[in-house]
Structures are given as C-alpha cells and as structure tokens.
Design a protein around this motif. Sequence first.
Motif, PDB file in Angstrom:
ATOM      1  N   THR A  35     -11.537 -23.011  19.926  1.00  0.00           N
ATOM      2  CA  THR A  35     -12.051 -24.104  20.970  1.00  0.00           C
ATOM      3  C   THR A  35     -13.539 -24.010  20.507  1.00  0.00           C
ATOM      4  N   GLY A  36     -14.060 -25.377  20.417  1.00  0.00           N
ATOM      5  CA  GLY A  36     -15.524 -25.662  20.406  1.00  0.00           C
ATOM      6  C   GLY A  36     -16.138 -25.138  18.919  1.00  0.00           C
ATOM      7  N   LEU A  37     -15.342 -24.717  18.015  1.00  0.00           N
ATOM      8  CA  LEU A  37     -15.900 -24.368  16.918  1.00  0.00           C
ATOM      9  C   LEU A  37     -16.271 -25.561  15.909  1.00  0.00           C
ATOM     10  N   HIS A  42     -20.446 -28.910  13.390  1.00  0.00           N
ATOM     11  CA  HIS A  42     -20.835 -30.284  13.372  1.00  0.00           C
ATOM     12  C   HIS A  42     -22.094 -30.624  13.652  1.00  0.00           C
ATOM     13  N   GLY A  43     -22.787 -29.739  14.793  1.00  0.00           N
ATOM     14  CA  GLY A  43     -23.791 -29.991  15.271  1.00  0.00           C
ATOM     15  C   GLY A  43     -23.831 -31.089  16.434  1.00  0.00           C
ATOM     16  N   HIS A  48     -27.495 -34.198  15.592  1.00  0.00           N
ATOM     17  CA  HIS A  48     -27.254 -34.685  14.465  1.00  0.00           C
ATOM     18  C   HIS A  48     -26.520 -33.553  13.484  1.00  0.00           C
ATOM     19  N   ALA A  49     -26.050 -33.931  12.200  1.00  0.00           N
ATOM     20  CA  ALA A  49     -25.393 -32.887  11.466  1.00  0.00           C
ATOM     21  C   ALA A  49     -26.388 -31.764  11.286  1.00  0.00           C
ATOM     22  N   ARG A 255     -16.600 -34.972  21.841  1.00  0.00           N
ATOM     23  CA  ARG A 255     -16.073 -34.220  21.135  1.00  0.00           C
ATOM     24  C   ARG A 255     -16.534 -34.501  19.464  1.00  0.00           C
ATOM     25  N   ALA A 256     -16.878 -33.803  18.780  1.00  0.00           N
ATOM     26  CA  ALA A 256     -16.967 -34.020  17.388  1.00  0.00           C
ATOM     27  C   ALA A 256     -15.860 -34.334  16.495  1.00  0.00           C
TER      28      ALA A 256
END
Length: 278
Positions: A35-37, A42-43, A48-49, A255-256
């Motif tokens: 979770t959250g990785l 991704h940043g 941003h990335a 979410r990314a």
Amino acid sequence: MIQRELVDRLSELPWLDQVADTVSGLTNPILDSVTGLKDLLHGRWLGHALHPVVTDLPIGFWISSLLLDLVGAGKSAGLLSAAGSVSALGAVATGLADWTPTYGSERRLGMLHALLNTAGLTCQVVSLSARLRGRRLRAIAFSATGLSISSAAAYLGGELVMNNGVMVNHTAWESGPEDWTAVGASSDWAEGQTKPLEAGGRALLVSRFGGQFQAISATCSHAGGPLGQGEVKGGVVTCPWHGSQFRVDDGEVVRAPATFCQPRLQARVSEGQVQVRA
C-alpha cells in the motif's frame, strides 16, 4: 535524422515485448501488494515524477568518480563510484514504477532503456570490485564503459519523456473557454452528481456539492485518458486507462500514477444556467 530512425527501429524490436512481459509479471505483484508504494515511487507526494530527480544522483556520482580517477584521486573516486551504484537502486525502482503503465512502442523503448541502465550499473559494480582488489586500470575501464552505456540509456529516457510524453502533464496545453460558457441548467445536476460535458472544445467534469458547482478538466494529466468515461465514487473519479484517481471538486491527485493535479476551472450559476470559464 539518423538517431530518429535508429530509435524507431529499436522501439519495434519484438523480443523486447517478451522481456517486458517477464519483468512486469515479476514486479507488478510487488508494486500492487504494498500500500502506497506506487504513490511513493511515482512521486505523487512531490508533485511530479520522482524518477528524473533520482537519476541525477548516479550519473553525477559516476562522472565525478571517473574525473577523480583521471587525476589520480583513487580513494575518492572509489567512494563516489560506490555512492553512484547505491543511488542507482532508487533510479531503478522509480523508473520501473513509471514504466508499468506504458504500452506499445513506449513499453518496448522503456524496457530497452532499463536493460541498458542495468548493463551500465553492472559495469560500475565490476569497476568497484576491481578497485577493491587494487586493479586501478581495469576499474577505470569498466567505469568509463558503464558511464557510456548509461549515457546511451539516458538518451532513450529523454526520448520517452520529450518525444513520447511519458510522465509529463498532458493537460499543460489545455486552455479555455475564455468567456463564461453555459453547460446546462443547474437543475440538471442532483446534489453530489458529476457530469462529463464539453465547453469551448474542452472536455470537462462538472460537479455539484453543497449547492456549489465545480469544474475540472476531463483529460487525465497522466496520459491523456478520458476521465469522462471513468467511475465517480465518493467524490473521486478513476481514470479508465491506468487507474489514476482525482477529487472532482478540486482536481487533487488521490492515487498515482498521476502526479499532476487536474486543472480547475471557474464555475457559477447565472439565471439558472451553470457557466464555466478557465
């Protein structure tokens, strides 16, 4: 241009698909299980990335290491070589996360980018091993070779970002409408409802919460996906392409893989009509 033809041919190599399938089959379960990785790699927290930021570290360390070797500062060069190899692990992890939502030629080119970087890192590790055994010339040779390979990989990374638009803001060039534009009667929206529509040639999501109206761009900032076709639940819209999530009231990333917020437009009610403008 010769380099353009070369990149185009490399991005169509069929065996890269096979390698990509194997790599994604091994790594996707890990990325999805923690979770959250993905958000971290991704940043999303950065805005941003993260990958381009992290890649500066190993390249900078390895260049500095080679320069110190050339002036005879072997111990300092070894320290920077080791620092570069350690920091490269962060570049690998963030790059892998950014690569997972790609497909087609972007996926193949990204896989080649990763393979070259792996080869470059391997050369740096061999160089460090040679350095620890006192084989200075061998260490310098592998260091220079690894840096050359990593430079070629960096060129492909630039292609992915500058030419293919991977992990750039796909709403950056959206504009308008400049004037207040009616999009429907206020009675057309129930409380808490979000509707996809178009104003001035721009795809939008217009929502009603607490009697107030909000409007955001319906072009996903991550890869240009159609948010108007995504599911809206609990005030959050999910992109149907890669699963990025945004709050429909203010466009914030939930979410990314998206890292950029959705542009927000002004919205008002005038004479019973909902109007929007940039």
